[in-house]
Design a protein around this motif. Structure first.
Motif, PDB file in Angstrom:
ATOM      1  N   ALA A 137       0.826  -1.212   0.000  1.00 44.85           N
ATOM      2  CA  ALA A 137       0.000   0.000   0.000  1.00 44.85           C
ATOM      3  C   ALA A 137       0.855   1.254   0.000  1.00 44.85           C
ATOM      4  O   ALA A 137       0.426   2.317  -0.469  1.00 44.85           O
ATOM      5  CB  ALA A 137      -0.929   0.000   1.216  1.00 44.85           C
ATOM      6  N   ASP A 138       2.068   1.145   0.516  1.00 46.37           N
ATOM      7  CA  ASP A 138       3.007   2.261   0.533  1.00 46.37           C
ATOM      8  C   ASP A 138       3.676   2.443  -0.817  1.00 46.37           C
ATOM      9  O   ASP A 138       3.988   3.561  -1.239  1.00 46.37           O
ATOM     10  CB  ASP A 138       4.068   1.979   1.608  1.00 46.37           C
ATOM     11  N   VAL A 139       3.908   1.351  -1.528  1.00 44.52           N
ATOM     12  CA  VAL A 139       4.667   1.385  -2.778  1.00 44.52           C
ATOM     13  C   VAL A 139       3.798   1.760  -3.968  1.00 44.52           C
ATOM     14  O   VAL A 139       4.217   2.537  -4.844  1.00 44.52           O
ATOM     15  CB  VAL A 139       5.342   0.010  -3.006  1.00 44.52           C
ATOM     16  N   PHE A 140       2.562   1.237  -4.028  1.00 48.03           N
ATOM     17  CA  PHE A 140       1.708   1.429  -5.193  1.00 48.03           C
ATOM     18  C   PHE A 140       0.670   2.524  -4.953  1.00 48.03           C
ATOM     19  O   PHE A 140       0.134   2.648  -3.848  1.00 48.03           O
ATOM     20  CB  PHE A 140       0.990   0.120  -5.550  1.00 48.03           C
ATOM     21  N   ARG A 141       0.371   3.295  -6.005  1.00 47.02           N
ATOM     22  CA  ARG A 141      -0.694   4.285  -5.942  1.00 47.02           C
ATOM     23  C   ARG A 141      -2.057   3.592  -5.976  1.00 47.02           C
ATOM     24  O   ARG A 141      -2.153   2.423  -6.379  1.00 47.02           O
ATOM     25  CB  ARG A 141      -0.592   5.262  -7.122  1.00 47.02           C
ATOM     26  N   PRO A 142      -3.152   4.282  -5.562  1.00 48.91           N
ATOM     27  CA  PRO A 142      -4.477   3.641  -5.568  1.00 48.91           C
ATOM     28  C   PRO A 142      -4.870   3.051  -6.919  1.00 48.91           C
ATOM     29  O   PRO A 142      -5.409   1.949  -6.992  1.00 48.91           O
ATOM     30  CB  PRO A 142      -5.417   4.774  -5.153  1.00 48.91           C
ATOM     31  N   ASP A 213      -4.149  10.890 -10.007  1.00 47.38           N
ATOM     32  CA  ASP A 213      -4.097   9.935  -8.908  1.00 47.38           C
ATOM     33  C   ASP A 213      -3.202  10.514  -7.814  1.00 47.38           C
ATOM     34  O   ASP A 213      -2.148   9.980  -7.504  1.00 47.38           O
ATOM     35  CB  ASP A 213      -3.539   8.602  -9.398  1.00 47.38           C
ATOM     36  N   PRO A 214      -3.601  11.640  -7.215  1.00 45.31           N
ATOM     37  CA  PRO A 214      -2.695  12.369  -6.338  1.00 45.31           C
ATOM     38  C   PRO A 214      -2.460  11.655  -5.015  1.00 45.31           C
ATOM     39  O   PRO A 214      -3.357  11.120  -4.394  1.00 45.31           O
ATOM     40  CB  PRO A 214      -3.440  13.699  -6.111  1.00 45.31           C
ATOM     41  N   VAL A 215      -1.196  11.655  -4.572  1.00 43.13           N
ATOM     42  CA  VAL A 215      -0.841  11.144  -3.254  1.00 43.13           C
ATOM     43  C   VAL A 215       0.216  12.057  -2.665  1.00 43.13           C
ATOM     44  O   VAL A 215       0.837  12.853  -3.360  1.00 43.13           O
ATOM     45  CB  VAL A 215      -0.283   9.701  -3.323  1.00 43.13           C
ATOM     46  N   LEU A 216       0.428  11.955  -1.386  1.00 49.49           N
ATOM     47  CA  LEU A 216       1.524  12.663  -0.757  1.00 49.49           C
ATOM     48  C   LEU A 216       2.774  11.786  -0.817  1.00 49.49           C
ATOM     49  O   LEU A 216       2.803  10.714  -0.221  1.00 49.49           O
ATOM     50  CB  LEU A 216       1.181  12.973   0.711  1.00 49.49           C
ATOM     51  N   PRO A 217       3.812  12.197  -1.546  1.00 49.59           N
ATOM     52  CA  PRO A 217       5.010  11.379  -1.664  1.00 49.59           C
ATOM     53  C   PRO A 217       5.833  11.398  -0.374  1.00 49.59           C
ATOM     54  O   PRO A 217       6.708  12.249  -0.195  1.00 49.59           O
ATOM     55  CB  PRO A 217       5.767  12.020  -2.831  1.00 49.59           C
ATOM     56  N   LEU A 357      -8.181  -0.497   0.511  1.00 45.57           N
ATOM     57  CA  LEU A 357      -8.746   0.529   1.386  1.00 45.57           C
ATOM     58  C   LEU A 357      -7.664   1.400   2.009  1.00 45.57           C
ATOM     59  O   LEU A 357      -7.913   2.552   2.366  1.00 45.57           O
ATOM     60  CB  LEU A 357      -9.577  -0.124   2.498  1.00 45.57           C
ATOM     61  N   PHE A 358      -6.439   0.859   2.151  1.00 45.64           N
ATOM     62  CA  PHE A 358      -5.371   1.600   2.827  1.00 45.64           C
ATOM     63  C   PHE A 358      -4.479   2.370   1.862  1.00 45.64           C
ATOM     64  O   PHE A 358      -3.516   3.010   2.304  1.00 45.64           O
ATOM     65  CB  PHE A 358      -4.517   0.626   3.646  1.00 45.64           C
ATOM     66  N   THR A 359      -4.768   2.333   0.566  1.00 40.17           N
ATOM     67  CA  THR A 359      -3.949   3.096  -0.380  1.00 40.17           C
ATOM     68  C   THR A 359      -4.290   4.579  -0.371  1.00 40.17           C
ATOM     69  O   THR A 359      -3.569   5.371  -0.985  1.00 40.17           O
ATOM     70  CB  THR A 359      -4.128   2.549  -1.809  1.00 40.17           C
ATOM     71  N   VAL A 360      -5.361   4.970   0.309  1.00 38.29           N
ATOM     72  CA  VAL A 360      -5.788   6.372   0.292  1.00 38.29           C
ATOM     73  C   VAL A 360      -5.554   7.052   1.645  1.00 38.29           C
ATOM     74  O   VAL A 360      -6.172   8.065   1.941  1.00 38.29           O
ATOM     75  CB  VAL A 360      -7.280   6.481  -0.105  1.00 38.29           C
ATOM     76  N   VAL A 361      -4.680   6.472   2.489  1.00 35.03           N
ATOM     77  CA  VAL A 361      -4.378   7.070   3.788  1.00 35.03           C
ATOM     78  C   VAL A 361      -2.876   7.327   3.876  1.00 35.03           C
ATOM     79  O   VAL A 361      -2.098   6.896   3.025  1.00 35.03           O
ATOM     80  CB  VAL A 361      -4.842   6.152   4.940  1.00 35.03           C
ATOM     81  N   ASP A 362      -2.439   8.025   4.944  1.00 33.03           N
ATOM     82  CA  ASP A 362      -1.032   8.398   5.065  1.00 33.03           C
ATOM     83  C   ASP A 362      -0.197   7.233   5.583  1.00 33.03           C
ATOM     84  O   ASP A 362      -0.697   6.165   5.929  1.00 33.03           O
ATOM     85  CB  ASP A 362      -0.874   9.627   5.967  1.00 33.03           C
ATOM     86  N   ARG A 436      -8.150  12.591   3.142  1.00 34.24           N
ATOM     87  CA  ARG A 436      -8.540  11.220   2.869  1.00 34.24           C
ATOM     88  C   ARG A 436      -8.913  10.453   4.122  1.00 34.24           C
ATOM     89  O   ARG A 436      -9.732   9.558   4.070  1.00 34.24           O
ATOM     90  CB  ARG A 436      -7.410  10.503   2.144  1.00 34.24           C
ATOM     91  N   LEU A 437      -8.256  10.736   5.216  1.00 37.31           N
ATOM     92  CA  LEU A 437      -8.561  10.012   6.444  1.00 37.31           C
ATOM     93  C   LEU A 437      -9.600  10.787   7.218  1.00 37.31           C
ATOM     94  O   LEU A 437      -9.324  11.824   7.794  1.00 37.31           O
ATOM     95  CB  LEU A 437      -7.293   9.827   7.284  1.00 37.31           C
ATOM     96  N   GLU A 438     -10.834  10.282   7.217  1.00 39.66           N
ATOM     97  CA  GLU A 438     -11.924  10.952   7.914  1.00 39.66           C
ATOM     98  C   GLU A 438     -11.714  10.836   9.402  1.00 39.66           C
ATOM     99  O   GLU A 438     -11.509   9.759   9.935  1.00 39.66           O
ATOM    100  CB  GLU A 438     -13.249  10.305   7.537  1.00 39.66           C
TER     101      GLU A 438
END
Length: 447
Positions: A137-142, A213-217, A357-362, A436-438
């Motif tokens: 989940a850390d390596v791959f984007r959603p 597909d934005p994420v925080l790097p 489900l965990f690909t969209v959290v920090d 992303r994390l409610e």
């Protein structure tokens, strides 16, 4: 690259630049699950050796050990960079396996050593699998996860198939000590894969932000930070994570109900410990073989076409129908079919869906909150449902009552899977990374 190869990669959902990561992830999971499933039939036989009626005590002991391990895990994950933390976790368990191999050689018939190994392996499998999926989940984007996680999970199934087959063939030749040492060697073989995947993350994975597909790097070379109990705090403050936790509890409840019935019917049907080990190995082999077929040819297509919601909802519904069948025909053949159906569905559909489900959290949530859910929450569900199963048996005296209870819980489980799938799809597609994390009021950025 030839046209057939390109067509095969497109059919599997692999885009240019992702092939090496898929191979590395596949081999990572293959070695990890071959290591575990090689010893799983031994664990089941050791559990029966202590008495089927005492299984709830082993489940409770496993949960207590989990509670002790969680703050230690939280401390290590807070202070160590992720690039170092993941290999260290696996190196620790490799050393444990070597220790058990030596102890088993010295006292092969010690009942308390068998019980300790049962509890240890029950802790080991959840921790190493949770950390492995945290890594993915850390390596791959959603977007990558939706296309590729089923293929990575196929590596787990291939290892899960090879493990019991190799174990059943080798144990008469090298003994339990040799089997444990071979399992330790396979676990050690995952260490180069972790290093490669972290490097690929920086080149083409989650460390490279893209517009759609934005994420925080977040840099894996930096420690995650946070406190010893940060994982529990994160779960308590988020409805999204609480929903995942409840989903895992219902999964554990269904698994435990079926597991206890399996132990009871196997003990009744097959009196020999050798026969029992062979039955457990055969079930594992059938499950993993079917799972590979579903993962390679169906899971990715289902995820791409229908999303995570379908992955999380269809298996609970099928499990509920299986419980109803078991209530009507409580025989070993029916139970074996239901067990195989549930486990194939869990490995081929539920597991990739849960991890998406965990690909969209920090990063802190991926490694800490996720680990709490995968270990302590899961084993809490195991322990509580084990005692509930024991109480139902004591008051009703009929296995159909447990089956009907499981069917009702499966309906709630299916609804929760639908809810979580909808929440994930919304976060992956529309929300900015910081939202992303409610969280509950009081958490920065919370609702």
């Amino acid at each position: 690259m030839s046209a057939p190869t390109l067509a095969a990669r497109r059919g599997l959902g692999i885009q240019p630049g992702e092939g090496s990561a898929v191979v590395a992830g596949f081999l990572f999971f293959f070695c990890l699950f071959a290591s575990y499933f090689m010893l799983r039939p031994v664990r089941e036989t050791m559990g029966i050796a202590g008495g089927v009626r005492n299984l709830q005590w082993l489940f409770t002991a496993t949960f207590v050990v989990m509670l002790v391990a969680i703050p230690i895990y939280g401390l290590c994950s807070a202070r160590l960079p992720r690039r170092r933390f993941v290999p260290w976790v696996y190196a620790f368990f490799v050393a444990n396996l070597v220790g058990f191999a030596l102890a088993t050689r010295a006292a092969p018939d010690n009942l308390w050593l068998a019980r300790a190994f049962y509890v240890w392996l029950s802790v080991f499998n959840l921790f190493v699998v949770s950390v492995a999926w945290s890594l993915m989940a850390d390596v791959f984007r959603p977007g990558q996860a939706r296309r590729l996680f089923a293929l990575l999970a196929a590596g787990a199934s291939a290892g899960g198939l090879a493990g019991p087959v190799l174990g059943g063939w080798l144990v008469p030749r090298i003994g339990l000590t040799g089997l444990m040492l071979l399992s330790a060697a396979l676990l050690a073989a995952t260490l180069p894969g972790a290093g490669f995947l972290f490097g690929w993350r920086r080149r083409a994975g989650a460390g490279v932000p893209v517009a759609d597909d934005p994420v925080l790097p977040q840099d894996p070379a930096r420690p995650i930070g946070g406190g010893l109990w940060a994982g529990l705090t994160l779960v308590a403050r988020s409805r999204y994570l609480l929903g995942i936790g409840l989903f895992v509890i219902l999964l554990a409840t269904a698994s435990t109900f079926l597991y206890f019935e399996q132990a009871r019917l196997v003990a009744q049907t097959f009196p020999s410990r050798t026969q029992q080990t062979q039955v457990f190995s055969a079930i594992d082999a059938v499950v993993q073989g079917l799972t590979i077929l579903v993962q390679v040819f169906f899971s990715g297509r289902i995820a791409r076409r229908y999303g995570v919601t379908m992955l999380l909802g269809v298996v609970p519904l099928a499990t509920g129908l299986g419980f109803l069948a078991l209530a009507l025909w409580p025989a070993f053949g029916v139970l074996a079919a239901v067990m195989i159906l549930r486990r194939v569905g869990e490995y081929a559909l539920l597991r990739p869906g849960r991890e998406m489900l965990f690909t969209v959290v920090d990063a802190e949530t991926k490694y800490k909150a996720k680990n709490v859910i995968d270990t302590a929450v899961y084993r809490a569900g195991d322990a509580v449902s084990a005692w509930i199963k024991t109480a139902i048996d004591a008051f009703s005296g009929h296995p159909a009552v447990v089956a009907l209870t499981g069917a009702v819980l499966a309906l709630g489980w299916a609804w929760l899977g639908w809810w979580l799938g909808c929440r994930h799809e919304g976060r992956a597609g529309t929300e900015p990374p910081a939202a992303r994390l409610e969280a509950a009021p009081g958490r920065p950025g919370g609702a």
